[in-house]
Design an enzyme around this catalytic site. Structure first.
Site, PDB file in Angstrom:
ATOM      1  N   ASP A   6       0.865  -1.164   0.000  1.00  0.00           N
ATOM      2  CA  ASP A   6       0.000   0.000   0.000  1.00  0.00           C
ATOM      3  C   ASP A   6       0.913   1.230   0.000  1.00  0.00           C
ATOM      4  O   ASP A   6       2.102   1.117   0.331  1.00  0.00           O
ATOM      5  CB  ASP A   6      -0.886  -0.042   1.254  1.00  0.00           C
ATOM      6  CG  ASP A   6      -1.751   1.192   1.392  1.00  0.00           C
ATOM      7  OD1 ASP A   6      -2.335   1.632   0.381  1.00  0.00           O
ATOM      8  OD2 ASP A   6      -1.840   1.725   2.515  1.00  0.00           O
TER       9      ASP A   6
ATOM     10  N   ASP B 152      -0.097   5.082   0.941  1.00  0.00           N
ATOM     11  CA  ASP B 152      -0.283   6.039   2.031  1.00  0.00           C
ATOM     12  C   ASP B 152      -0.291   5.322   3.382  1.00  0.00           C
ATOM     13  O   ASP B 152      -1.081   4.413   3.601  1.00  0.00           O
ATOM     14  CB  ASP B 152      -1.593   6.816   1.827  1.00  0.00           C
ATOM     15  CG  ASP B 152      -1.489   8.247   2.327  1.00  0.00           C
ATOM     16  OD1 ASP B 152      -0.587   8.534   3.142  1.00  0.00           O
ATOM     17  OD2 ASP B 152      -2.312   9.073   1.906  1.00  0.00           O
TER      18      ASP B 152
END
Ligand SMILES: [Mg+2]
Length: 272
Positions: A17, A19
């Site tokens: 991922d 953020d």
């Protein structure tokens, strides 16, 4: 060694991922650059997976480059790219698509060969976060769906975290359309399987040998576990260690940051 740590031994590829894992806002997180460099050195395939549909792969390439992390656009899998890929692979692939969303979603659909339309006669409605949404757009999207257009959502994210506040996310817009039409969308983003499956197809590795690294239990971890990927929760983002207790699906490992994950994977780079 716990059973979870055992699962790391078979890892041959990694999906991360962005953020809360690689950066927070414009600030790279500890170990991000070194972790990606270590993956590259070891020849381990990797990709990035984000529910955000507002930006293009190229936008992310530039942003990461500014943090000293060099990747190619094919390594960035956004919910916008997934929405386009989903429509492209359907047997009844649409021609004209009505978009509620930002430039990233529009660009992904155009690149996949779809014609964008502002008319409710569209064959499909694709919905992501649109910070300029008007009532007229919402009304026309609902009309299109009521007339039989496919309904595809980038994600159901309830909120968009901004500095000191939360703004309504793409999921809030999706909910408005569901309320009006009584129709449920096909959701391509996390925690639904399509985005993870798209990442696995790109990497060419089986789920059981591909590690998902995320900061959100409800989306990154729960979704990846459901498709059979081993999972690592990093505590540098939104979920805390206590959040793992409230979910039926637990991550295989919980780490403070990417430095700690690197150590568990047997990567060697200088750590502070
Ligand atoms: Mg995150």
């Amino acid at each position: 060694v716990s059973e979870g740590k055992d699962r790391l031994a078979s890892v041959r590829a990694v999906v991360l991922d962005l953020d809360g894992v690689i950066y927070r806002g414009l600030r790279p997180l500890p170990g991000a650059q070194e972790f990606v460099a270590a993956l590259r050195r070891r020849g381990m395939p990797f990709a990035f997976a984000t529910n955000n549909s507002a930006h293009t792969g190229g936008d992310y390439v530039n942003r990461l480059e500014g943090m000293g992390i060099v990747v190619s656009p094919e390594q960035i899998i956004t919910s916008a790219v997934c929405a386009a890929e989903y429509l492209h692979h359907r047997e009844d692939s649409p021609e004209e698509v009505f978009v509620i969303g930002g430039p990233g979603l529009r660009a992904a659909l155009i690149e996949a060969g779809f014609a964008l339309t502002d008319a409710p006669a569209a064959d499909a409605v694709v919905v992501g976060l649109d910070v300029e949404l008007t009532y007229a757009r919402l009304r026309d999207a609902c009309s299109a769906i009521r007339r039989g257009a496919m309904f595809v959502a980038a994600n159901r994210d309830a909120n968009l975290p901004v500095e000191d506040d939360l703004w309504p996310g793409g999921g809030a817009i999706v909910a408005a359309i569901e309320t009006s039409t009584g129709k449920a969308p096909v959701v391509v983003g996390k925690p639904e399987p399509f985005l993870f499956e798209t990442a696995l197809r790109r990497l060419g590795t089986p789920a059981a040998e591909t590690l998902m690294v995320g900061d959100q239990v409800a989306t990154d971890i729960a979704g990846a576990a459901r498709v059979g990927m081993p999972t690592a929760l990093v505590l540098s983002g939104v979920s805390g260690a206590e959040d793992t207790a409230s979910f039926p699906i637990r991550p295989d490992v919980v780490v403070r940051d990417l430095h700690e994950l690197a150590r568990l994977l047997g990567f060697h780079f200088a750590t502070p």
